[in-house]
Design a protein around this motif. Structure first.
Motif, PDB file in Angstrom:
ATOM      1  N   LYS A 171       0.843  -1.195   0.000  1.00  0.00           N
ATOM      2  CA  LYS A 171       0.000   0.000   0.000  1.00  0.00           C
ATOM      3  C   LYS A 171       0.880   1.248   0.000  1.00  0.00           C
ATOM      4  N   SER A 172       0.877   1.954  -1.121  1.00  0.00           N
ATOM      5  CA  SER A 172       1.605   3.228  -1.269  1.00  0.00           C
ATOM      6  C   SER A 172       3.060   3.115  -0.818  1.00  0.00           C
ATOM      7  N   LEU A 173       3.704   2.028  -1.171  1.00  0.00           N
ATOM      8  CA  LEU A 173       5.085   1.804  -0.753  1.00  0.00           C
ATOM      9  C   LEU A 173       6.015   2.795  -1.457  1.00  0.00           C
ATOM     10  N   THR A 174       6.876   3.456  -0.671  1.00  0.00           N
ATOM     11  CA  THR A 174       7.750   4.507  -1.210  1.00  0.00           C
ATOM     12  C   THR A 174       9.131   4.395  -0.592  1.00  0.00           C
ATOM     13  N   PHE A 178      11.493   4.633  -5.742  1.00  0.00           N
ATOM     14  CA  PHE A 178      10.126   4.371  -6.199  1.00  0.00           C
ATOM     15  C   PHE A 178       9.158   5.041  -5.226  1.00  0.00           C
ATOM     16  N   LYS A 179       7.923   5.277  -5.700  1.00  0.00           N
ATOM     17  CA  LYS A 179       6.950   5.955  -4.844  1.00  0.00           C
ATOM     18  C   LYS A 179       5.527   5.502  -5.150  1.00  0.00           C
ATOM     19  N   ASN A 180       4.739   5.411  -4.091  1.00  0.00           N
ATOM     20  CA  ASN A 180       3.312   5.092  -4.168  1.00  0.00           C
ATOM     21  C   ASN A 180       3.024   3.823  -4.976  1.00  0.00           C
ATOM     22  N   ILE A 181       3.728   2.747  -4.631  1.00  0.00           N
ATOM     23  CA  ILE A 181       3.515   1.472  -5.313  1.00  0.00           C
ATOM     24  C   ILE A 181       2.473   0.667  -4.536  1.00  0.00           C
ATOM     25  N   SER A 182       1.401   0.285  -5.218  1.00  0.00           N
ATOM     26  CA  SER A 182       0.323  -0.485  -4.582  1.00  0.00           C
ATOM     27  C   SER A 182      -0.061  -1.661  -5.477  1.00  0.00           C
ATOM     28  N   GLU A 236       7.883   5.183   3.231  1.00  0.00           N
ATOM     29  CA  GLU A 236       6.448   5.370   3.459  1.00  0.00           C
ATOM     30  C   GLU A 236       5.694   4.163   2.927  1.00  0.00           C
ATOM     31  N   GLY A 237       4.483   3.986   3.441  1.00  0.00           N
ATOM     32  CA  GLY A 237       3.627   2.910   2.967  1.00  0.00           C
ATOM     33  C   GLY A 237       3.605   1.726   3.913  1.00  0.00           C
TER      34      GLY A 237
END
Length: 356
Positions: free
Chosen positions: A117-120, A125-129, A163-164
């Motif tokens: 969920k929103s892995l950053t 990389f950013k906002n990977i879901s 983040e995430g």
């Protein structure tokens, strides 16, 4: 790169009548390879005979006059380049048609295994879901620098994300804990088998059991009586050659080393198998064996994530494909519903199109 060119120059300095070149472009850039081909053409025009060995079929067809294919150490065919095709060469090397490489596979999708969920990770990389389910192969593709390997390393806790959230079978995974990922039965095949995947100075058998002994045993030592049967079964399924558990791993070909690396992690029976460039630097025969092993493992109700720069491999093997572009998520293509062709993947990986 320079060392490779120096080796080639060294070989030519003795004015040979026959020059044998084994994977001469393995560490060369495209421009350097073109320069090498120009030199080869000049030398053959002067009467030098060149035996050019390569698993890059595009190079073979570009530089060769005759093409010889071998399978399992035996001669299969020798033919003029003009009288054959890449499909025919692959069929001779593997023993089956190229279409069988990516035969249709109906995914029996089950519960969610891994959810991001929103892995950053700043700068990568950013906002990977996404989600990957039981019985499913999720592909991740993108050009060099897109953040593919960095994402994989974050998923297994080797690198920290900023983040995430990440969930494995519904439970939140701690940030930066590779040991926890292994204990949870997550396997990661790194893209560099020699430096990060295998112990090249040890026998095949000890390499294959190494991950299992670390993750599931109280001792590190190879328990021959308990493990030999399973080791030999994996070696047979993957057609590791030679089929000798005592053979030193560093003495194997690149394709067989890659099979040993896959066997090492399949030995742990992972619920989630993450493969980073699993067929880089291997011939089409080894590639076929690796693909079949991954599909067999997933069909047992496990999940897999495959990261590859080979867009045909990603599109052909995966059920869904996550596309990255400069660390951003361009979208997820469903193989059954969307156009999952090599062209469409390349366009999205290049930033073309509207995204998904």
């Amino acid at each position: 790169h320079e060392a490779q060119l120096v080796e080639i120059a060294k070989a030519l300095s003795s004015n040979p009548g026959i020059l044998i070149m084994d994977e001469p472009t393995s560490s060369l850039s495209r421009d350097e390879a073109k320069r090498l081909f120009g030199i080869i053409r000049e030398l053959t025009a002067q009467g030098l005979a060149v035996l050019y060995i390569s698993h890059f079929l595009s190079e073979v067809f570009e530089i060769s006059d005759y093409i010889t294919t071998m399978r399992d150490g035996k001669h299969v065919d020798t033919v003029k380049k003009e009288d054959t095709t890449s499909e025919a060469v692959i069929r001779n090397m593997v023993g089956k048609d190229i279409r069988d490489f990516y035969a249709e596979r109906k995914a029996d999708v089950g519960e969610v295994v891994l959810q991001a969920k929103s892995l950053t990770r700043y700068g990568f990389f950013k906002n990977i879901s996404f989600e990957v389910h039981e019985g499913e192969i999720l592909g991740i593709c993108g050009l060099s620098g897109a953040g593919r390997s960095e994402l994989a390393r974050a998923l297994v806790g080797i690198d920290v994300w900023d983040e995430g959230e990440l969930f494995y079978q519904g439970e939140k995974i701690k940030n930066r804990s590779y040991s926890e990922a292994i204990r949870r039965n997550i396997a990661y095949l790194s893209e560099d088998r020699k430096l990060q995947g295998l112990m090249l100075n040890l026998p095949i058998g000890e390499n294959i059991v190494s991950a299992k002994t670390v993750s599931q045993s109280k001792t590190f030592w190879y328990k021959e009586k308990e493990e030999t049967g399973q080791v030999k079964k994996l070696m047979e399924e993957l057609q590791v050659n030679p089929p000798n558990t005592d053979k030193i791993t560093g003495q194997l070909s690149g394709g067989n080393q890659q099979k040993v690396l896959l066997a090492k992690w399949l030995m742990t029976n992972p619920k989630l198998l993450i493969l980073d460039e699993p067929t880089r630097g291997v011939d089409v025969g080894a590639k076929s064996m690796i693909h079949e092993a991954v599909k067999r493992h997933v069909n047992k109700g496990n999940a897999a994530i495959i990261i590859s720069s080979d867009l045909m491999e990603v599109g052909g093997l995966s059920d869904r494909v996550l596309i990255l572009y400069h660390g951003c998520q361009r979208g997820i293509i469903d193989k059954e519903q969307d156009n999952c062709s090599e062209v469409s993947l390349l366009m999205l990986a290049n930033g073309d199109g509207a995204g998904l």
